[in-house]
Design an enzyme around this catalytic site. Structure first.
Site, mmCIF file in Angstrom:
data_model
loop_
_atom_site.group_PDB
_atom_site.id
_atom_site.type_symbol
_atom_site.label_atom_id
_atom_site.label_comp_id
_atom_site.label_asym_id
_atom_site.label_seq_id
_atom_site.Cartn_x
_atom_site.Cartn_y
_atom_site.Cartn_z
ATOM 1 N N LYS A 183 21.954 -33.196 -11.736
ATOM 2 C CA LYS A 183 20.663 -32.451 -11.766
ATOM 3 C C LYS A 183 19.673 -32.333 -12.329
ATOM 4 O O LYS A 183 18.631 -32.826 -12.070
ATOM 5 C CB LYS A 183 20.587 -31.487 -10.319
ATOM 6 C CG LYS A 183 22.066 -31.340 -9.001
ATOM 7 C CD LYS A 183 22.122 -30.411 -7.753
ATOM 8 C CE LYS A 183 22.878 -29.392 -8.916
ATOM 9 N NZ LYS A 183 24.012 -29.363 -9.197
ATOM 10 N N GLY B 189 25.045 -24.962 -15.001
ATOM 11 C CA GLY B 189 25.114 -25.412 -16.773
ATOM 12 C C GLY B 189 24.296 -26.323 -16.098
ATOM 13 O O GLY B 189 24.944 -27.388 -15.692
#
Length: 430
Positions: free
Chosen positions: A17, A41
């Site tokens: 993402k 993360g």
């Protein structure tokens, strides 16, 4: 033109993402983190340089973008300060264009201690958390006892609240887990030091966002984790502690649902998950080792090797439905470049009854085995391809199959880790 888009994960997180947010942010005014903490993360590669972000929204690598950490996020101030420092060392200066919600709850050292102690006590029955204190911080939020960012502005009130909550956790740590207690005065001093760094960033971010919407600014809402880790709609109890599905945008920011124009679901062309819990398509063979190495499937937060498996279309359809996805982005297509054959799980079979399911309750996943449809590999390089017509025929057929199975269009394909290794079929802002 669409003004406000959501980018969220459809699997168990780690879908890529961050790269997509970073790529699309060049056309936006704001990028907003709306849930989760520094257990997530997002790894970005810009001009072959890797930047890993945990709290700061991915879009801030573009100098024109304002980043917002909203009320739905739980914040470790020490990690946030370190992240801001890391960005400055890499020539990304964000202090004047990063705003932090005064309503966001803080993660404090005793949250981390209790998280680790609980997991250790559970042993083989552990959830597999990152040990970052995320769950306990959300517990405090729901129990109405959390320290919030806005509390930093009144040292006297902060001290009183902090002493009370430290006593609460010290009782557990000492009596139940035989761990060392905390001195609230030390935690207080550390908080005040961090507050000096972020003081000018503390804002009513709900007001900022609603004003931005009124002024027709372009906003990206950035999800962390993935839909199958949602506290309500994921593979409970092996989930995160927040809503990683579409509802988290509304409660995590204070903007209304009518203000969302487009919802993009990010999906790897295979599946991974970190931690424990059911995983129907999980592999334990040479393909697992190949995907781990070729896809660099090691957690950007923990460094743990991710469990890998073929794409699970049953779970994907679940994510499409519960998020009302507008379209998909397929990532890591290049990881399949050297495989002679690829697979998609199109249904489950109950190992006890042999019944076939094209959708299934996540409470029953432990009893399900995957039914696969096989596709020929392309055995050609797709890394860095930027136009759909340049993909190998077998790769295009694989993409079309995912599109048909999911029931929604694929608007973006990622063909590598760099922000420019991207095929735009239809731009989300158009």
């Amino acid at each position: 033109m669409k003004k406000n888009i959501v980018i969220l994960g459809t699997q168990w997180g780690d879908e890529g993402k961050g790269k997509i947010v970073d790529y699309l942010s060049r056309n936006s005014d704001y990028v907003v983190r709306y849930h989760g903490g520094h257990n997530a993360g997002h790894t970005l590669v810009v001009n072959q340089k890797k930047i890993v972000l945990h709290l700061v929204p991915s879009g801030v690598l573009h100098a024109n973008v304002i980043g917002i950490i909203s009320n739905g996020v739980v914040i470790s101030l020490s990690n946030l300060v370190e992240e801001i420092k890391m960005l400055e060392e890499n020539r990304f200066f964000v202090k004047k264009r990063l705003f932090i919600s005064n309503s966001a709850s803080l993660i404090l050292p005793f949250h981390i201690a209790i998280d680790i102690a609980r997991e250790k006590k559970l042993g083989s029955n552990s959830i597999g958390t990152t040990g970052r204190g995320i769950g306990p911080a959300y517990e405090d939020k729901i129990a109405r006892r959390s320290i919030r960012v806005g509390d930093l502005r009144n040292e006297k009130t902060l001290s009183i609240k902090l002493e009370k909550i430290v006593d609460y956790y010290n009782n557990q740590l000492v009596s139940i887990y035989q761990s060392q207690p905390f001195d609230y005065k030390i935690i207080l001093q550390d908080l005040l030091k961090s507050k000096n760094v972020i003081n000018d960033m503390i804002k009513d971010t709900t007001m900022i966002l609603n004003s931005a919407i009124k002024n027709k600014k372009i906003i990206i809402f950035e999800g962390a984790q993935g839909s199958l880790l949602d506290i309500d709609h994921g593979t409970y109890p092996y989930v995160t502690s927040s809503n990683s599905t579409i509802g988290g945008v509304i409660t995590g920011t204070g903007i209304g649902p009518k203000n969302l124009d487009y919802i993009l679901g990010v999906t790897k062309c295979y599946s991974t998950r970190v931690g424990n819990g059911p995983f129907p398509t999980e592999l334990h063979d040479d393909i697992d080792m190949y995907l781990s190495k070729k896809g660099n499937e090691f957690g950007s937060t923990t460094g743990r090797k991710r469990r890998t498996g073929w794409l699970d279309a049953v779970a994907l359809r679940h994510s499409v439905k519960i998020n009302s996805l507008s379209a998909l982005c397929i990532t890591k297509l290049d990881v399949f470049d050297n495989l002679k054959e690829v697979k998609i799980c199109i249904a489950y079979q109950d190992i006890k009854t042999s019944e076939i399911y094209t959708s299934a309750s996540f409470d029953e996943l432990e009893n399900m085995k995957p039914i696969y449809k096989k596709y020929p590999g392309w055995m050609k390089k797709t890394l860095g391809i930027k136009k759909i017509e340049n993909l190998p025929i077998a790769a295009k057929n694989y993409i079309k199959s995912i599109e048909k199975i999911a029931g929604i269009p694929i608007d973006i394909i990622s063909t590598g880790p760099d922000r420019n290794d991207t095929i735009i079929i239809k731009h989300p802002f158009l």
